[in-house]
Design a protein around this motif. Structure first.
Motif, PDB file in Angstrom:
ATOM      1  N   UNK A 110      34.801   9.705  11.543  1.00  0.00           N
ATOM      2  CA  UNK A 110      35.122  10.342  10.264  1.00  0.00           C
ATOM      3  C   UNK A 110      36.229   9.625   9.508  1.00  0.00           C
ATOM      4  N   UNK A 111      37.145   8.973  10.211  1.00  0.00           N
ATOM      5  CA  UNK A 111      38.300   8.362   9.547  1.00  0.00           C
ATOM      6  C   UNK A 111      38.181   6.854   9.428  1.00  0.00           C
ATOM      7  N   UNK A 112      37.051   6.281   9.808  1.00  0.00           N
ATOM      8  CA  UNK A 112      36.879   4.841   9.686  1.00  0.00           C
ATOM      9  C   UNK A 112      36.891   4.429   8.217  1.00  0.00           C
ATOM     10  N   UNK A 113      37.328   3.202   7.970  1.00  0.00           N
ATOM     11  CA  UNK A 113      37.425   2.714   6.593  1.00  0.00           C
ATOM     12  C   UNK A 113      36.076   2.531   5.917  1.00  0.00           C
ATOM     13  N   UNK A 144      38.996  17.392  12.323  1.00  0.00           N
ATOM     14  CA  UNK A 144      38.375  16.136  11.893  1.00  0.00           C
ATOM     15  C   UNK A 144      38.198  16.133  10.377  1.00  0.00           C
ATOM     16  N   UNK A 145      37.709  17.227   9.831  1.00  0.00           N
ATOM     17  CA  UNK A 145      37.532  17.315   8.380  1.00  0.00           C
ATOM     18  C   UNK A 145      38.868  17.159   7.664  1.00  0.00           C
ATOM     19  N   UNK A 149      39.951  14.106   5.099  1.00  0.00           N
ATOM     20  CA  UNK A 149      40.019  14.531   3.706  1.00  0.00           C
ATOM     21  C   UNK A 149      38.771  15.232   3.229  1.00  0.00           C
ATOM     22  N   UNK A 150      38.052  15.865   4.145  1.00  0.00           N
ATOM     23  CA  UNK A 150      36.821  16.573   3.798  1.00  0.00           C
ATOM     24  C   UNK A 150      37.089  18.065   3.627  1.00  0.00           C
ATOM     25  N   UNK A 151      36.262  18.719   2.852  1.00  0.00           N
ATOM     26  CA  UNK A 151      36.378  20.157   2.693  1.00  0.00           C
ATOM     27  C   UNK A 151      35.994  20.848   3.995  1.00  0.00           C
ATOM     28  N   UNK A 152      36.720  21.895   4.344  1.00  0.00           N
ATOM     29  CA  UNK A 152      36.429  22.630   5.570  1.00  0.00           C
ATOM     30  C   UNK A 152      35.009  23.190   5.537  1.00  0.00           C
TER      31      UNK A 152
END
Length: 438
Positions: A110-113, A144-145, A149-152
């Protein structure tokens, strides 16, 4: 505010195929070759849900590389993949270290560039336990979200039911989903894992094979229905037994479970097409609990087998044999017996015709109408004219709508299959099927 559990937060209402691929294959120049191949499937060969499998399908020594492969392949091909993408990570209800590894795998993706996470729809969590364990996985996904920077709730969570604990948890879902203390509304698929379930139950068979576990499949389907989710059956590992695979899917659909795990591209094609209404209507005979398909020839429907036999015993008399039962009947009595054994399997155009006719009748103020189906059946050379009437009311209409709703769901979400569907049914039937019932 929590979501109502009757409101799906995902778009698919039906999932036919759950296809897993190893994320890293040891000893290959390109360890991601199976991922790359799966990511480029299209049409009926492409599953509704693709699962890059970083758990059972991938050796433990290759799982770190497997996560990197998921990132690379999904970043490259994910935007064009026609189905949903839900990687399976490691997890175990009794192993905190494995649960933490699963969290780290999801976090790394999820956090990969790269933009891989933009093309993922969620994650699959295996080996879950009781409902508290499901909540742990949900909490990790919430973290993880946040880190990505993802919406819950933007990432779906699917679980694999592989233990008695998880099966019992199915009964808790309806009460737990929607509570402010969790985000279990993110749940998507409930998938059976009969192999590990068999191990957890300490079950044994004489041959060493798997028990059929109809109770598990029923409970999973019931749990999905109660919680507004989608049930999927586990893998059918005899990949050469297409007839057995089709029979398993037919049994599942009678339980309300449309989806099934697919292990090969061939199984994907079979599982994508089997739930759809047949192209043409057909007749069958129900004898001693078995359904025997009849063959159409010159407009007649011919029985070719030895479970039923008819002999002429006079000008208007016959001897009907079914199994060990033999009876002497006149023509009218024979026709009545055959009508009781016969059943019609409607094709797509039959279903659409009947629904359109009922809609027109309802608009004209009629609450029920009779639909008649006639045919000539041929058994041992004896021709029998049969006719069956079926009363259509609102309940009948709603029941008939399920296969059409499935078709409409497929047509809406899988435009890559439009050409195949039009080849199966014809453009006119497809156009009418997409409009009926709306």
């Amino acid at each position: 505010m929590s979501l109502d559990t009757t409101d799906r937060h995902y778009e698919r209402e039906f999932v036919r195929t759950f296809f897993t691929s190893p994320t890293a294959v040891e000893g290959e120049d390109d360890s991601a070759k199976m991922l790359r191949s799966a990511a480029q499937l299209r049409g009926m060969q492409a599953p509704d849900v693709w699962v890059p499998d970083n758990e059972d399908a991938t050796a433990p020594s290759m799982r770190a590389e497997g996560i990197g492969n998921i990132i690379d392949v999904v970043a490259e091909h994910g935007a064009d993949f026609p189905g949903e993408i839900h990687p399976r990570v490691v997890w175990h209800r009794e192993d905190p270290a494995l649960r933490y590894q699963g969290f780290q795998q999801m976090l790394r993706i999820a956090t990969d560039d790269s933009d891989a996470i933009e093309h993922l729809d969620g994650f699959v969590i295996p080996e879950v336990g009781d409902i508290d364990d499901w909540k742990k996985a949900d909490e990790f996904l919430t973290i993880v979200e946040h880190e990505a920077g993802l919406e819950t709730g933007s990432l779906s969570m699917s679980v694999i039911v592989e233990s008695g604990e998880a099966e019992l948890a199915l009964g808790d879902l309806r009460a737990e989903m929607g509570k402010p203390a969790n985000n279990l509304e993110r749940l998507f698929l409930l998938v059976d894992g009969e192999v590990d379930y068999t191990k957890d139950m300490r079950a044994m068979t004489r041959t060493g094979g798997l028990p059929p576990w109809p109770e598990l499949r029923h409970n999973t389907s019931r749990g999905a229905s109660a919680a507004g989710l989608i049930a999927v059956d586990g893998p059918y590992d005899d990949i050469r037994d297409e007839a057995g695979y089709l029979a398993r899917m037919r049994e599942n659909r009678e339980k309300g479970m449309t989806g099934i795990w697919s292990l090969t591209p061939g199984q994907v094609v079979a599982a994508n097409t089997a739930p759809l209404p047949p192209e043409d209507g057909s007749w069958l005979l129900e004898v001693d609990g078995e359904e025997i398909d009849l063959t159409e020839a010159d407009g007649n429907h011919v029985y070719d087998g030895d479970a039923v036999a008819i002999e002429k015993a006079g000008e208007d008399d016959y001897v009907l044999s079914t199994g060990s039962d033999t009876r002497e009947l006149d023509a009218d009595e024979l026709r009545e017996e055959v009508v009781n054994m016969a059943a019609y399997v409607p094709g797509m155009d039959d279903i659409v015709d009947s629904m359109e006719e009922f809609e027109a009748a309802k608009e004209a103020g009629r609450g029920a109408i009779a639909m008649t189906q006639s045919a000539t059946l041929v058994i041992d050379g004896v021709e029998i004219e049969i006719s069956r009437d079926r009363m259509w009311d609102e309940a009948t209409y709603q029941a008939a709508q399920t296969p059409i709703t499935l078709f409409q769901d497929v047509y809406e979400h899988r435009p890559d299959q439009h050409e195949a569907l039009e080849e199966m049914y014809g453009e006119d039937v497809v156009e009418r099927a997409t409009a009926v019932g709306s």
